[in-house]
Design a protein around this motif. Structure first.
Motif, short mmCIF file in Angstrom:
data_model
loop_
_atom_site.label_atom_id
_atom_site.label_comp_id
_atom_site.label_asym_id
_atom_site.label_seq_id
_atom_site.Cartn_x
_atom_site.Cartn_y
_atom_site.Cartn_z
N ASP A 1 -6.36 16.05 -9.88
CA ASP A 1 -7.25 15.59 -9.58
C ASP A 1 -7.06 16.68 -8.47
N TYR A 2 -8.00 17.75 -8.46
CA TYR A 2 -7.81 18.44 -6.91
C TYR A 2 -9.57 18.43 -6.35
N MET A 3 -11.04 17.68 -6.58
CA MET A 3 -11.63 18.40 -6.21
C MET A 3 -11.73 17.44 -4.62
N GLY A 4 -10.99 16.48 -4.72
CA GLY A 4 -10.59 15.71 -2.87
C GLY A 4 -10.32 16.79 -1.80
N LEU A 5 -9.60 18.30 -2.44
CA LEU A 5 -9.02 18.98 -1.19
C LEU A 5 -10.37 20.50 -1.20
N GLN A 6 -11.34 19.91 -2.10
CA GLN A 6 -12.50 21.28 -1.99
C GLN A 6 -13.25 20.13 -1.44
N PRO A 7 -13.87 20.55 0.20
CA PRO A 7 -15.32 20.50 0.48
C PRO A 7 -16.37 20.83 0.65
N ASN A 8 -15.64 22.74 -0.37
CA ASN A 8 -17.76 23.59 -0.36
C ASN A 8 -17.84 23.04 -1.69
N ILE A 9 -16.84 22.84 -3.31
CA ILE A 9 -17.31 22.85 -4.12
C ILE A 9 -17.29 21.29 -5.12
N ASN A 10 -18.04 20.58 -5.62
CA ASN A 10 -17.84 20.01 -6.65
C ASN A 10 -17.94 20.18 -7.74
N ALA A 11 -17.26 18.92 -9.33
CA ALA A 11 -16.98 18.88 -11.05
C ALA A 11 -18.15 19.93 -11.58
N ARG A 12 -19.36 19.67 -10.34
CA ARG A 12 -20.49 19.88 -10.97
C ARG A 12 -20.90 21.29 -11.02
N MET A 13 -20.51 21.88 -9.65
CA MET A 13 -20.31 23.24 -9.84
C MET A 13 -19.66 24.29 -10.38
N LEU B 1 -10.54 32.90 -23.39
CA LEU B 1 -11.07 31.69 -22.46
C LEU B 1 -10.63 30.54 -22.02
N TYR B 2 -9.39 30.34 -22.95
CA TYR B 2 -8.37 28.86 -22.11
C TYR B 2 -8.05 28.74 -21.64
N LEU B 3 -7.00 30.14 -21.22
CA LEU B 3 -6.34 30.75 -20.53
C LEU B 3 -7.17 30.91 -19.06
N THR B 4 -8.51 31.37 -19.06
CA THR B 4 -8.84 31.58 -17.83
C THR B 4 -9.06 30.52 -17.09
N VAL B 5 -9.90 29.65 -17.79
CA VAL B 5 -9.77 28.15 -17.20
C VAL B 5 -8.35 27.54 -16.32
N ASN B 6 -7.49 27.48 -17.21
CA ASN B 6 -6.46 27.52 -16.73
C ASN B 6 -6.19 27.58 -14.89
N ILE B 7 -6.33 29.13 -15.17
CA ILE B 7 -6.06 29.81 -13.84
C ILE B 7 -6.43 29.29 -13.20
N MET B 8 -8.18 29.48 -12.83
CA MET B 8 -8.44 28.87 -12.47
C MET B 8 -8.93 27.21 -11.51
N ASP B 9 -8.49 26.70 -12.25
CA ASP B 9 -7.70 25.53 -12.03
C ASP B 9 -6.36 25.15 -11.12
N ARG B 10 -5.49 26.02 -11.80
CA ARG B 10 -4.69 25.95 -10.86
C ARG B 10 -5.06 26.74 -9.92
N PHE B 11 -5.35 27.63 -9.36
CA PHE B 11 -5.55 27.93 -8.27
C PHE B 11 -6.41 27.36 -7.10
N LEU B 12 -7.54 26.82 -7.35
CA LEU B 12 -8.38 26.38 -6.38
C LEU B 12 -7.80 24.55 -6.65
N ALA B 13 -6.27 24.41 -7.48
CA ALA B 13 -5.85 23.51 -6.96
C ALA B 13 -4.78 23.76 -5.22
N MET B 14 -5.11 25.32 -5.45
CA MET B 14 -4.27 25.32 -4.30
C MET B 14 -4.41 25.81 -3.31
N LYS B 15 -5.73 26.16 -3.22
CA LYS B 15 -6.48 27.25 -2.07
C LYS B 15 -7.66 26.37 -1.14
N THR B 16 -8.60 26.14 -1.13
CA THR B 16 -9.86 26.01 -0.23
C THR B 16 -10.21 27.10 -0.89
#
Length: 435
Positions: free
Chosen positions: A192-204, A226-241
């Protein structure tokens, strides 16, 4: 093989002719002769007794360790087997009867009927007395240790048997490969990384992944991308705002990296700019691509749900293209929804998609021994995730649901129109009863 008890008379001290070995009434097999330093022990009374102790210190112990009468004691002398005998003539003794094949067959049948080798196994009655032989006991316990007794009627199928001559199937290594995937899937798992992202949420995030499914279909890319795209995106969002204005750029950069990793002919940068309706320029995408690779430290070899989906679909015998499309439909619904991606590891998401698909198509049984063996998940472990996937399926047709990427993709005839199937009633009723 049956063994017969015989009566053996001791040697004649007077040197007379040896008596013939007379079989006991009803038994016609000759007993083995004495071997080594074991000699027959005289019985203390008229009844026959079984020899149960070896010779110790020149004395033969019988009947639980008690020495025989000294007047009737047999002493072994020399290798040649010369025996000194007392005046008393040894009485006949009975040779131990080895359990017969018939007894072992009866024990084997009883074990298979009872379902447990540790339960009491009835043996044949001999002479009005009942008992259980050591052979039958060891046979029953060996079956339990080997898992033969409790083995299900639904045998585990070797799903790689047909690919034994296919070098690309790497049958010799495939089990080790998937064991490695299961061990390392936690390394690429996103929490869970949404707590680290003040500007986006799960719906976005769901809207972005739904759009990426449409882009993936438009470009006719491989499923792995497709599956690797989603994994890369989530891992990046978990590291950077990330600001809200750059969220789509993150998705495009993730797909660009995944395509370069998975595709033979990856889409060009200008293709992504065009499909985003020129929301960004070329330099923006290249900078984002570099930022993503830097944050992930170029670690792109991750076991995504697709890795497990391929294996689990193969284990869901017999092969059914309709089932395959339904499994991928549920898996992509899982990618869109943040909760399933965060709560469940890739292998469990893949196994739950297979289970939900089998429930939707009313396959029997819902979960086989082969699937349990290949996935290492029991049916009760997949219920919660499968109910979530089926609930997403039930919401796809709702007018207020704007996430139509996966639904439209799997409503087309080339995908078997599996999205139009009614949701699994069994799982939906379980969800209603639990709530």
């Amino acid at each position: 093989m049956a063994s017969r008890a015989v009566v053996h008379q001791g040697p004649n001290p007077t040197g007379a002719a040896k008596q013939k070995m007379v079989p006991v009434e009803g038994k016609n097999r000759r007993a083995l002769r004495d071997i080594g330093n074991l000699v027959p022990a005289p019985a203390a009374d008229a009844k026959t007794r079984v020899m149960t102790r070896p010779i110790r210190g020149g004395k033969l112990l019988v009947n639980g360790g008690k020495p025989a009468d000294k007047q009737k004691e047999a002493i072994v002398e020399g290798v040649a087997g010369n025996v000194r005998k007392n005046a008393c003539k040894p009485k006949p003794y009975e040779v131990i009867v080895i359990s017969s094949d018939d007894e072992e067959d009866d024990c084997r049948d009883e074990v298979l009927r009872s379902g447990s080798g540790l339960r009491s196994v009835s043996s044949k009655r001999a002479g009005g007395k009942s008992g259980r032989t050591y052979t039958s006991t060891l046979l029953a316990r060996s079956k339990v240790a080997c898992g033969i007794v409790n083995k299900s009627k639904d045998l585990i199928v070797d799903i790689d048997a047909e690919d034994i001559n296919n070098e690309l199937a790497v049958v010799e290594y495939v089990e080790d490969m998937y064991n490695f995937y299961k061990e390392t899937e936690e390394c690429g798992r996103v929490y869970d990384y949404m707590g680290l992202q003040p500007n986006i949420n799960a719906r976005m995030r769901a809207i972005l992944v739904d759009w990426l499914i449409e882009v993936h279909r438009k470009f006719e890319l491989m499923p792995e991308s497709l599956y690797l795209t989603v994994n890369i995106m989530d891992r990046f969002l978990a590291m950077k705002t990330v600001p809200r204005s750059e969220l789509q750029l993150v998705g495009m950069g993730s797909m660009l990296v995944a395509c370069k990793y998975e595709e033979i002919w990856a889409p060009e940068v200008n293709d992504f700019i065009a499909i985003s309706n020129n929301a960004y320029v070329r330099n923006h995408l290249l900078v984002m691509e570099k930022s993503i690779l830097g944050k992930l430290e170029w670690n792109l070899t991750i076991p995504t749900p697709y890795v497990f989906l391929v294996r689990y679909i193969k284990a869901s015998l017999p092969y059914d293209s309709e089932l395959e499309n339904m499994v991928f439909f549920f898996a992509e619904l899982g990618l869109v929804n943040y909760s399933t991606t965060i709560l469940y590891r890739p292998s469990m998401l893949a196994a739950s998609a297979v289970y939900a698909a089998r429930c939707t198509l009313n396959k029997t049984p819902l979960w086989t021994e082969t699937l349990k063996h290949q996935t290492a998940y029991a049916e009760d472990q997949l219920i919660d995730c499968a109910k979530l996937l089926v609930s997403y399926h039930s919401q796809c047709g709702a007018a207020e649901n704007k996430l139509k990427g996966a639904y439209s993709k799997y409503s087309s005839p080339d995908r078997g129109a599996v999205a139009l199937f009614p949701p699994a009633k069994s799982l939906l009723s379980m969800e209603a009863s639990s709530s």
